[in-house]
Design an enzyme around this catalytic site. Sequence first.
Site, short mmCIF file in Angstrom:
data_model
loop_
_atom_site.label_atom_id
_atom_site.label_comp_id
_atom_site.label_asym_id
_atom_site.label_seq_id
_atom_site.Cartn_x
_atom_site.Cartn_y
_atom_site.Cartn_z
N GLU A 116 0.86 -1.19 0.00
CA GLU A 116 0.00 0.00 0.00
C GLU A 116 0.89 1.22 0.00
OE1 GLU A 116 -3.74 0.18 2.05
OE2 GLU A 116 -3.47 -1.88 2.72
N HIS A 243 -9.37 9.86 2.05
CA HIS A 243 -8.88 8.77 1.20
C HIS A 243 -8.96 9.23 -0.24
CE1 HIS A 243 -8.12 4.88 -0.51
NE2 HIS A 243 -7.94 4.36 0.69
N ARG A 289 -1.14 9.30 1.44
CA ARG A 289 -2.52 9.64 1.09
C ARG A 289 -2.82 11.12 0.96
NH1 ARG A 289 -5.95 5.45 4.62
NH2 ARG A 289 -5.21 3.73 3.34
N HIS A 352 -12.08 10.01 5.52
CA HIS A 352 -11.86 8.57 5.75
C HIS A 352 -11.50 8.24 7.19
CE1 HIS A 352 -10.74 4.50 4.68
NE2 HIS A 352 -9.50 4.68 5.11
N ARG A 387 -2.07 9.40 8.46
CA ARG A 387 -1.88 8.00 8.83
C ARG A 387 -1.33 7.16 7.68
NH1 ARG A 387 -5.36 3.35 8.60
NH2 ARG A 387 -6.85 4.65 7.48
P1 FAD Z 1 -15.32 1.09 14.91
O1 FAD Z 1 -14.93 -0.15 14.23
O2 FAD Z 1 -15.86 2.17 14.04
O3 FAD Z 1 -16.44 0.74 16.00
C1 FAD Z 1 -17.14 1.77 16.66
C2 FAD Z 1 -18.18 1.16 17.56
O4 FAD Z 1 -18.63 2.12 18.50
C3 FAD Z 1 -19.42 0.64 16.87
O5 FAD Z 1 -19.80 -0.60 17.44
C4 FAD Z 1 -20.48 1.68 17.21
O6 FAD Z 1 -21.80 1.19 17.21
C5 FAD Z 1 -20.05 2.04 18.62
N1 FAD Z 1 -20.56 3.33 19.08
C6 FAD Z 1 -20.28 4.57 18.60
N2 FAD Z 1 -20.95 5.49 19.31
C7 FAD Z 1 -21.67 4.84 20.24
C8 FAD Z 1 -22.57 5.24 21.25
N3 FAD Z 1 -22.91 6.52 21.44
N4 FAD Z 1 -23.14 4.29 22.03
C9 FAD Z 1 -22.86 2.97 21.85
N5 FAD Z 1 -22.02 2.54 20.88
C10 FAD Z 1 -21.42 3.46 20.10
N6 FAD Z 1 -7.74 0.53 8.62
C11 FAD Z 1 -6.76 -0.37 8.42
O7 FAD Z 1 -5.87 -0.52 9.27
N7 FAD Z 1 -6.74 -1.14 7.28
C12 FAD Z 1 -7.68 -1.02 6.31
O8 FAD Z 1 -7.64 -1.74 5.32
C13 FAD Z 1 -8.72 -0.07 6.49
N8 FAD Z 1 -9.67 0.11 5.54
C14 FAD Z 1 -10.72 0.94 5.81
C15 FAD Z 1 -11.76 1.04 4.88
C16 FAD Z 1 -12.88 1.80 5.16
C17 FAD Z 1 -13.99 1.90 4.16
C18 FAD Z 1 -12.96 2.51 6.39
C19 FAD Z 1 -14.17 3.33 6.70
C20 FAD Z 1 -11.91 2.45 7.29
C21 FAD Z 1 -10.79 1.68 7.01
N9 FAD Z 1 -9.74 1.57 7.91
C22 FAD Z 1 -8.73 0.68 7.69
C23 FAD Z 1 -9.80 2.27 9.20
C24 FAD Z 1 -10.26 1.28 10.28
O9 FAD Z 1 -11.22 0.42 9.74
C25 FAD Z 1 -10.86 2.00 11.47
O10 FAD Z 1 -10.04 3.04 11.89
C26 FAD Z 1 -11.04 1.02 12.64
O11 FAD Z 1 -11.71 -0.12 12.21
C27 FAD Z 1 -11.78 1.69 13.78
O12 FAD Z 1 -12.06 0.71 14.74
P2 FAD Z 1 -12.70 1.12 16.14
O13 FAD Z 1 -12.83 -0.15 16.90
O14 FAD Z 1 -11.94 2.22 16.72
O15 FAD Z 1 -14.15 1.71 15.76
C1 SIN Z 2 -7.65 0.94 1.91
O1 SIN Z 2 -7.86 -0.25 1.71
O2 SIN Z 2 -7.30 1.73 1.02
C2 SIN Z 2 -7.83 1.49 3.27
C3 SIN Z 2 -6.65 1.20 4.08
C4 SIN Z 2 -6.63 2.05 5.32
O3 SIN Z 2 -7.44 2.94 5.48
O4 SIN Z 2 -5.73 1.81 6.13
#
Ligand code: FAD
Ligand code: SIN
Length: 522
Positions: A116, A243, A289, A352, A387
């Site tokens: 990547e 992104h 990015r 993103h 990031r």
């Molecule tokens: P999340 O996975 O967003 O979970 C948040 C949780 O909090 C959910 O369960 C939600 O319901 C809960 N919540 C929020 N507010 C409340 C509330 N008030 N009350 C109760 N529950 C609540 N990162 C990588 O490292 N590699 C990748 O390939 C990658 N690809 C990505 C592709 C996309 C399309 C996106 C959007 C992001 C990507 N990222 C990637 C970033 C990464 O996915 C996220 O930063 C990471 O998954 C965030 O995880 P988290 O556990 O912090 O939050």
């Molecule tokens: C992607 O697959 O381009 C997302 C990867 C990331 O957000 O880390």
Amino acid sequence: MEKYFDVIIIGSGVAGLSAAIFLKESGLDVVVLTKEDNIEETNTNYAQGGVIAWKKGDSRENLVQDILTAGCNYNNLEAVHMIADQGPQLVFDFFIDKLGIKFSRTSEGELDYTEEAAHSNRRVLHYEDHTGEKIQQSLINYAKKIKIPILTNYIAVDLITNKHHSTDNQELYKPCEVMGLYVLDEASGHVKNLFAHKVILATGGIGNLYQHTTNPSSATGDGLSMAYRAGADIINAEFIQFHPTSLYHRDIKRFLISESLRGEGARLIDNKGREFMQDYSPLKDLAPRDVVARAIYEEMGKSGSEYMLLDIASYYRGEESLQKRFSKIYQTCLEGGIDITKQPIPIVPAAHYFCGGIKVDLTGRSSIRNLYAIGEVSCTGVHGANRLASSSLLEGLLWAKLAAMDISKKFLPIKKERFTFIPDWEKPDYIEEFDSLLLAQDWKAIQMTMWNYAGIIRTVKGLMRARADLNYFAHRIFKFYQSARLNKNIIELRNAIINASIIINAATHNRKSVGCHLISNK
Ligand code: FAD
Ligand code: SIN
């Protein structure tokens, strides 16, 4: 209704569920809350590209350097060293050995590491192009197996602190401390007190504050806003990562075209078929990015086009078929009338990832006692001003472990009688019903303001205008919040307006262009 837990974890994504597993296995009584009906409706579930992992021949120093280069050396060095030291191996120990995740393999049966942008090595493990879904499912299965309670449709409203809520005036003279939270149980419509000795915010990002985003609509930054109201330190909020390549399509919104397509050869072209990244960086399509997103934005401006194109059909160099390697992207684009094996994909940059957040230390502790933050809602400083791809699933996992270790190592419960001074949630005397159209209009106003003035390229004048507009919206939103019957939409809207103001204030104060905070002099 009152309930007591050792630890309440708000969020069921990679950070929340990983922490719950570590804590439960250390013998503590934990509960996970999600505001969604579906446990898997998280940013985690949509992750595509993959996760940085240990690889023979790679070095810790190289990873540190790549994170710092992407982050414009604005990073917290201690945190970067921590993730480079402990993160990559943890993917093997936890995701592969414990949860049993089977990442994609080559035809020889070896783990398939992808490339990547801004990585000096192919060190990203993936499951086709839907790594997040695989991780999310595996976490849920394991959490259920070890009987971690997960409450769905439980929407955290506010953190309970001694300072803000206790009726014992002696608490005023103690340090501010979190003691639980007020949470709306959507099924009953009641706001309950849930008490805990420790609370972990794992509530994810803020993408839904922007008109165009790769995030699901649940990414409203609730945890950030709750922590802010409780008085926690927030840092780096001006750094919103855009992104470069989200799908540009009339009907399909919020769909990412993974950076790993460029890792596997894809190139950005304009509407005349000209490659343009060589004009912006020697790393061309694999530049960090922020650089790529700005290049696309500039090319769109120059040509007057609403999108640019990403060509994988002509340049793919992977060994698997395109249909299999990028199965989700292939299917989704096909449903939208685009065959990625034959034609370039229209793309635009979209909000993103939130590089800032609740300031935490190397154990996930915030500046308030008993409050931890992990995953995207937190700011460990790993990402600095921008990031590095595929580092956030890793950060969420690692800080889940670090926070869990810190909590279980010296678990200090709050004395039970102190909870008795916490009153029930105060309902408004007069409850008004609101037309959902009015709320939708407020949402649109916030999203447009953020997109136009706190987007890829910012100006001081634009930020000032945003501040004035947001103040105006805030006045109205807070007013009706006071008499509204609480529901998810209203809770999220109140959080969104607060978060938008936090971001605009941070952006206004940082006059130096760096990483994903670019201030133009125009
Ligand atoms: P999340 O996975 O967003 O979970 C948040 C949780 O909090 C959910 O369960 C939600 O319901 C809960 N919540 C929020 N507010 C409340 C509330 N008030 N009350 C109760 N529950 C609540 N990162 C990588 O490292 N590699 C990748 O390939 C990658 N690809 C990505 C592709 C996309 C399309 C996106 C959007 C992001 C990507 N990222 C990637 C970033 C990464 O996915 C996220 O930063 C990471 O998954 C965030 O995880 P988290 O556990 O912090 O939050
Ligand atoms: C992607 O697959 O381009 C997302 C990867 C990331 O957000 O880390």
